[in-house]
Design an enzyme around this catalytic site. Structure first.
Site, mmCIF file in Angstrom:
data_model
loop_
_atom_site.group_PDB
_atom_site.id
_atom_site.type_symbol
_atom_site.label_atom_id
_atom_site.label_comp_id
_atom_site.label_asym_id
_atom_site.label_seq_id
_atom_site.Cartn_x
_atom_site.Cartn_y
_atom_site.Cartn_z
ATOM 1 N N CYS A 208 0.829 -1.218 0.000
ATOM 2 C CA CYS A 208 0.000 0.000 0.000
ATOM 3 C C CYS A 208 0.861 1.265 0.000
ATOM 4 O O CYS A 208 0.663 2.166 -0.830
ATOM 5 C CB CYS A 208 -0.944 -0.021 1.198
ATOM 6 S SG CYS A 208 -0.171 -0.530 2.740
ATOM 7 N N HIS B 91 -2.564 5.302 6.605
ATOM 8 C CA HIS B 91 -1.188 5.767 6.804
ATOM 9 C C HIS B 91 -1.132 7.261 6.481
ATOM 10 O O HIS B 91 -1.890 7.745 5.636
ATOM 11 C CB HIS B 91 -0.218 5.077 5.843
ATOM 12 C CG HIS B 91 -0.259 3.578 5.859
ATOM 13 N ND1 HIS B 91 0.133 2.823 6.932
ATOM 14 C CD2 HIS B 91 -0.606 2.686 4.893
ATOM 15 C CE1 HIS B 91 0.026 1.528 6.638
ATOM 16 N NE2 HIS B 91 -0.425 1.424 5.406
HETATM 17 P P1 NAD Z 1 -5.506 -10.993 5.635
HETATM 18 O O1 NAD Z 1 -4.939 -11.737 6.785
HETATM 19 O O2 NAD Z 1 -6.562 -9.983 5.876
HETATM 20 O O3 NAD Z 1 -6.081 -12.028 4.567
HETATM 21 C C1 NAD Z 1 -5.394 -13.172 4.184
HETATM 22 C C2 NAD Z 1 -6.408 -14.301 4.083
HETATM 23 O O4 NAD Z 1 -5.757 -15.466 3.540
HETATM 24 C C3 NAD Z 1 -6.991 -14.723 5.428
HETATM 25 O O5 NAD Z 1 -8.394 -14.790 5.292
HETATM 26 C C4 NAD Z 1 -6.384 -16.104 5.692
HETATM 27 O O6 NAD Z 1 -7.232 -16.957 6.427
HETATM 28 C C5 NAD Z 1 -6.215 -16.621 4.265
HETATM 29 N N1 NAD Z 1 -5.232 -17.693 4.080
HETATM 30 C C6 NAD Z 1 -4.161 -18.012 4.844
HETATM 31 N N2 NAD Z 1 -3.521 -19.052 4.295
HETATM 32 C C7 NAD Z 1 -4.185 -19.396 3.160
HETATM 33 C C8 NAD Z 1 -4.008 -20.381 2.176
HETATM 34 N N3 NAD Z 1 -2.986 -21.248 2.206
HETATM 35 N N4 NAD Z 1 -4.899 -20.449 1.149
HETATM 36 C C9 NAD Z 1 -5.943 -19.591 1.078
HETATM 37 N N5 NAD Z 1 -6.157 -18.636 2.005
HETATM 38 C C10 NAD Z 1 -5.278 -18.534 3.021
HETATM 39 O O7 NAD Z 1 -4.259 -10.349 4.877
HETATM 40 P P2 NAD Z 1 -4.263 -9.049 3.943
HETATM 41 O O8 NAD Z 1 -4.144 -7.850 4.789
HETATM 42 O O9 NAD Z 1 -5.369 -9.160 2.965
HETATM 43 O O10 NAD Z 1 -2.859 -9.226 3.228
HETATM 44 C C11 NAD Z 1 -2.693 -10.082 2.103
HETATM 45 C C12 NAD Z 1 -1.486 -9.627 1.315
HETATM 46 O O11 NAD Z 1 -1.731 -8.290 0.885
HETATM 47 C C13 NAD Z 1 -0.166 -9.598 2.096
HETATM 48 O O12 NAD Z 1 0.887 -9.853 1.205
HETATM 49 C C14 NAD Z 1 -0.096 -8.159 2.556
HETATM 50 O O13 NAD Z 1 1.219 -7.732 2.827
HETATM 51 C C15 NAD Z 1 -0.674 -7.436 1.348
HETATM 52 N N6 NAD Z 1 -1.229 -6.110 1.618
HETATM 53 C C16 NAD Z 1 -1.957 -5.869 2.733
HETATM 54 C C17 NAD Z 1 -2.430 -4.594 2.951
HETATM 55 C C18 NAD Z 1 -3.190 -4.245 4.191
HETATM 56 O O14 NAD Z 1 -3.081 -3.125 4.670
HETATM 57 N N7 NAD Z 1 -3.978 -5.123 4.750
HETATM 58 C C19 NAD Z 1 -2.208 -3.576 2.023
HETATM 59 C C20 NAD Z 1 -1.515 -3.874 0.854
HETATM 60 C C21 NAD Z 1 -1.012 -5.155 0.666
#
Ligand code: NAD
Length: 349
Positions: A145, A226
């Site tokens: 992000c 942020h």
């Molecule tokens: P999150 O924890 O909200 O969601 C991840 C989901 O994946 C969860 O529901 C979890 O149960 C599921 N999961 C775990 N293992 C799995 C598997 N083997 N198969 C299928 N599902 C599985 O995480 P998020 O915040 O959505 O982050 C996901 C990615 O996006 C990360 O790389 C993170 O760094 C990136 N990201 C996050 C944000 C943020 O602020 N939340 C912003 C930009 C990028």
């Protein structure tokens, strides 16, 4: 450029995955084939209510879903066999595991998120910066992000045709997303990381390799957004009006004004709520107009980034780029229109 519907599966239906899934469902050139859930929690129930096909990670988990009254269409392997492309939005590190164990052996294209290291993909992607580099690629990583926001800003200012000498960004990071009850801090300001530069600068260089950039970050007890304090030095002085024009005329950047009551990220979030934006998402960079200041050759400004939604348009564009389904600007404009973003040259009203 092809006209077929691109069949996309979303693996990981959390903060990012559920938003990307909804965004895919709004496009007329792609279809959400299904999502992969690990547990039959409320996220799975809502997906089921929306009529989204649900898959899980192994045969042994199917019973858990059935016990909760949720029909599962199969395993991740079944989903892959019905997809042209996977968007992996699993937590940091699991994307790499999935690539090695599943996507590579099955030969499926995949998009990864910013929690993964740059080496996972052929390209680290921000639509405005390097859409063309992702054309036809097998693996693309949509950067985090904060990195997405910084790269968009640099690209907007590069359009002025004036050399950028160096970029310095100081980031107050939200301590957690709203649902992350166990993360913090709750009563501290935490250098995060304590080392300099923070990984954000390095990540910006994964998209714009030649930028002189240093970043520092602290985590604060906030879930909304942020806040970046940005200092950009140009080779020569640039007028404030040209900067403002460049920001207004760049897609995915929203300039907000204190005269309209916008002086903090929380107020912009309130605006998004009042506007009826789904989940109060703000996928645009939010730049506070009154902060835009020129001192000698340097530009200073405050910029807020809504961490939960900013990367959603990039994921949609990355799908089109990998499938060679649209040109850069056709994709950006289509994505922004369908997701109802503030369009370039327009104000937020
Ligand atoms: P999150 O924890 O909200 O969601 C991840 C989901 O994946 C969860 O529901 C979890 O149960 C599921 N999961 C775990 N293992 C799995 C598997 N083997 N198969 C299928 N599902 C599985 O995480 P998020 O915040 O959505 O982050 C996901 C990615 O996006 C990360 O790389 C993170 O760094 C990136 N990201 C996050 C944000 C943020 O602020 N939340 C912003 C930009 C990028």
């Amino acid at each position: 450029m092809g006209e077929k519907m691109i069949r996309v599966g979303v693996v990981g239906y959390g903060t990012i995955g559920k938003r990307v899934a909804d965004a895919i469902r709004k496009q007329d050139d792609m279809v959400l084939t299904g999502i992969v859930k690990t547990k039959p929690d409320y996220g799975a129930l809502i997906a089921d209510l929306k009529g989204i096909d649900i898959y899980t990670i192994g045969e042994d988990r199917i019973k858990n879903f059935e016990n909760s009254g949720i029909t599962v269409k199969g395993t991740v392997d079944d989903l892959i066999s019905r997809c042209d492309l996977i968007v992996d939005a699993t937590p940091k590190g699991i994307g790499l595991r999935n690539k090695i164990s599943t996507y590579e052996p099955r030969g499926v294209r995949a998009i990864f998120q910013g929690g993964e290291k740059a080496e996972i993909a052929d390209v680290s992607f921000v639509s405005l910066a390097n859409f063309e580099e992702a054309l036809g690629k097998k693996y693309v990583r949509v950067v985090s992000c904060n990195t997405t926001g910084i790269v968009r800003l640099i690209v907007a200012l590069t359009r002025l045709g004036q050399g950028i000498k160096r970029v310095r960004v100081f980031i107050a990071r939200r301590g957690a997303d709203p649902k992350e009850y166990s993360r913090g801090p709750i009563n501290d300001v935490v250098p995060d990381p304590i080392t300099v530069p923070s990984h954000h600068a390095l990540d910006v260089r994964s998209v714009l390799p030649h930028i002189d950039i240093v970043s520092m970050a602290i985590a604060v007890p906030v879930t909304l957004a942020h806040l970046h304090m940005v200092d950009i030095e140009f080779e020569e002085r640039v007028s404030k009006s040209r900067i403002v024009d460049a920001l207004y005329s760049t897609p995915r950047i929203m300039v907000v004004e204190s005269v309209k009551g916008f002086t903090t990220p929380g107020q912009v979030v309130e605006w998004a709520r009042d506007m009826g934006r789904h989940r109060y998402d703000i996928p645009e960079n939010i730049i506070f107009r009154e902060s835009i200041s020129i001192i000698d050759n340097e530009l200073y400004l405050f910029m807020a980034i809504h961490q939960e939604s900013i990367v959603v348009p990039e994921n949609i564009d990355a799908i089109r780029a990998m499938e060679k389904a649209a040109s850069k600007w056709d994709s950006i404009r289509k994505t922004d229109k369908t997701l109802n973003l503030v369009m370039e040259g327009k104000r937020y009203e």
